[in-house]
Write an enzyme that holds these catalytic residues in place. Structure first.
Site, PDB file in Angstrom:
ATOM      1  N   ASP A   1      69.333  39.775  54.087  1.00  0.00           N
ATOM      2  CA  ASP A   1      68.806  40.177  55.390  1.00  0.00           C
ATOM      3  C   ASP A   1      69.311  39.206  56.457  1.00  0.00           C
ATOM      4  O   ASP A   1      69.807  38.118  56.131  1.00  0.00           O
ATOM      5  CB  ASP A   1      67.263  40.188  55.335  1.00  0.00           C
ATOM      6  N   GLY A   2      69.165  39.572  57.704  1.00  0.00           N
ATOM      7  CA  GLY A   2      69.586  38.712  58.811  1.00  0.00           C
ATOM      8  C   GLY A   2      68.418  37.918  59.376  1.00  0.00           C
ATOM      9  O   GLY A   2      67.312  37.951  58.853  1.00  0.00           O
TER      10      GLY A   2
ATOM     11  N   GLU B   1      60.471  44.190  56.498  1.00  0.00           N
ATOM     12  CA  GLU B   1      61.302  43.057  56.036  1.00  0.00           C
ATOM     13  C   GLU B   1      60.433  41.985  55.375  1.00  0.00           C
ATOM     14  O   GLU B   1      60.830  41.391  54.375  1.00  0.00           O
ATOM     15  CB  GLU B   1      62.064  42.442  57.214  1.00  0.00           C
TER      16      GLU B   1
ATOM     17  N   GLY C   1      69.355  45.328  60.735  1.00  0.00           N
ATOM     18  CA  GLY C   1      70.031  44.609  61.814  1.00  0.00           C
ATOM     19  C   GLY C   1      71.542  44.595  61.571  1.00  0.00           C
ATOM     20  O   GLY C   1      72.017  45.094  60.548  1.00  0.00           O
ATOM     21  N   SER C   2      72.276  44.023  62.513  1.00  0.00           N
ATOM     22  CA  SER C   2      73.740  44.120  62.437  1.00  0.00           C
ATOM     23  C   SER C   2      74.326  43.327  61.266  1.00  0.00           C
ATOM     24  O   SER C   2      75.255  43.789  60.597  1.00  0.00           O
ATOM     25  CB  SER C   2      74.365  43.681  63.767  1.00  0.00           C
TER      26      SER C   2
ATOM     27  N   LYS D   1      72.787  31.316  65.384  1.00  0.00           N
ATOM     28  CA  LYS D   1      71.385  31.468  64.966  1.00  0.00           C
ATOM     29  C   LYS D   1      70.745  30.161  64.503  1.00  0.00           C
ATOM     30  O   LYS D   1      69.539  30.097  64.313  1.00  0.00           O
ATOM     31  CB  LYS D   1      71.283  32.497  63.825  1.00  0.00           C
TER      32      LYS D   1
ATOM     33  N   ASP E   1      67.017  36.095  63.455  1.00  0.00           N
ATOM     34  CA  ASP E   1      67.293  35.822  64.881  1.00  0.00           C
ATOM     35  C   ASP E   1      67.472  34.332  65.126  1.00  0.00           C
ATOM     36  O   ASP E   1      68.208  33.934  66.031  1.00  0.00           O
ATOM     37  CB  ASP E   1      66.167  36.397  65.736  1.00  0.00           C
TER      38      ASP E   1
HETATM   39  O1  LIG Z   1      64.172  43.357  63.130  1.00  0.00           O
HETATM   40  C1  LIG Z   1      65.321  42.973  62.915  1.00  0.00           C
HETATM   41  C2  LIG Z   1      65.708  42.011  61.894  1.00  0.00           C
HETATM   42  O2  LIG Z   1      64.755  40.989  61.669  1.00  0.00           O
HETATM   43  C3  LIG Z   1      67.120  41.464  61.975  1.00  0.00           C
HETATM   44  O3  LIG Z   1      67.448  41.025  60.683  1.00  0.00           O
HETATM   45  C4  LIG Z   1      67.291  40.329  62.972  1.00  0.00           C
HETATM   46  O4  LIG Z   1      66.866  40.758  64.255  1.00  0.00           O
HETATM   47  C5  LIG Z   1      68.747  39.842  63.041  1.00  0.00           C
HETATM   48  O5  LIG Z   1      69.546  40.877  63.486  1.00  0.00           O
HETATM   49  P1  LIG Z   1      71.125  40.725  63.666  1.00  0.00           P
HETATM   50  O6  LIG Z   1      71.710  40.523  62.318  1.00  0.00           O
HETATM   51  O7  LIG Z   1      71.534  42.036  64.299  1.00  0.00           O
HETATM   52  O8  LIG Z   1      71.365  39.566  64.593  1.00  0.00           O
END
Ligand SMILES: O=C[C@H](O)[C@H](O)[C@H](O)COP(=O)(O)O
Length: 224
Positions: free
Chosen positions: A84-85, A106, A30-31, A124, A87
């Site tokens: 890790d990130g 993940e 993810g970003s 978030k 949502d």
């Molecule tokens: O499947 C994606 C992951 O769980 C990401 O870590 C999550 O969606 C967060 O993504 P982002 O950092 O782009 O908001």
């Protein structure tokens, strides 16, 4: 107006400071995790000695392009630290993940990890999980059956699409994005989802995160 991209970068930088030599490091997806991998690449360039375990093909490619040494997940007994990130997260460190469709690897990596560091921007943080739909990864054959079982749990599920076709995850599955409304008891819901035949995994991460580092304007706040 908050700069969420900058908040993600600040959280990533803070998290990567926690790494030290000889660790096995889970590389999220993810970003937000991408910012962390880029930061890890910088530290590796400057001499940090770690081995990474990627959670998606995209993170793997990025790590390779930055010369981050990798190790196969089958060759490790445990992972020291993962960045890790998420949502959504709550103050008691439960999460919804899988917005990018990488929840399965993940969660495997998180389950092997001693210290799971979640990095996030301030959008978030929620009081109760559930504004973001819960991704439920299913074998394609069972998607109709599982959708009906989700209805019995008061969940309204929609198969995640890419264009006019169901999105296929890296492991060959579908994702059913499921609206349960606000979730008062995510641990119980997690158990109920695991009990449905055909469900491979879901995006509720219960008691897996050790810390959340959240970007907050020009600084970061840590929840633990
Ligand atoms: O499947 C994606 C992951 O769980 C990401 O870590 C999550 O969606 C967060 O993504 P982002 O950092 O782009 O908001």
């Amino acid at each position: 107006m908050r700069d969420f991209v900058n908040e993600k970068k600040l959280a990533a930088k803070e998290a990567v400071k926690l790494l030290s030599d000889n660790q096995i490091v889970g590389l999220g997806s993810g970003s937000s995790a991408t910012f962390a991998i880029m930061e890890i690449g910088e530290r590796v360039k400057n001499g940090l000695k770690i081995q990474g375990v990627p959670t998606s093909d995209k993170s793997k490619e990025l790590a390779i392009s930055l010369n981050i040494p990798l190790i196969d997940i089958s060759d490790v007994d445990s992972i020291d630290i993962t960045i890790d990130g998420a949502d959504e997260f709550t103050a008691d460190l439960n999460l919804i993940k899988g917005g990018g469709s990488f929840l399965l690897k993940e969660k495997v990596v998180a389950s092997l990890t001693k210290q799971e560091i979640i990095i996030a921007d301030s959008s978030k943080k929620v009081e109760l999980l559930g504004k973001f739909t819960v991704p439920v990864e299913v074998i394609p054959y069972a998607s109709g059956y599982v959708t009906k079982q989700l209805e019995l749990l008061n969940g309204i599920g929609k198969i995640r699409m890419t264009g006019d076709k169901p999105l296929i995850t890296e492991e060959g599955n579908y994702i059913i994005d499921t609206d349960f409304g606000l979730i008062a008891d995510p641990a119980t819901l997690s158990d109920k989802l695991h009990a449905i035949t055909g469900v491979v995994e879901h995006g509720l991460f219960i008691n897996l995160a050790s810390v959340v580092i959240m970007g907050n304007g020009d600084s970061t706040v840590t929840f633990s």
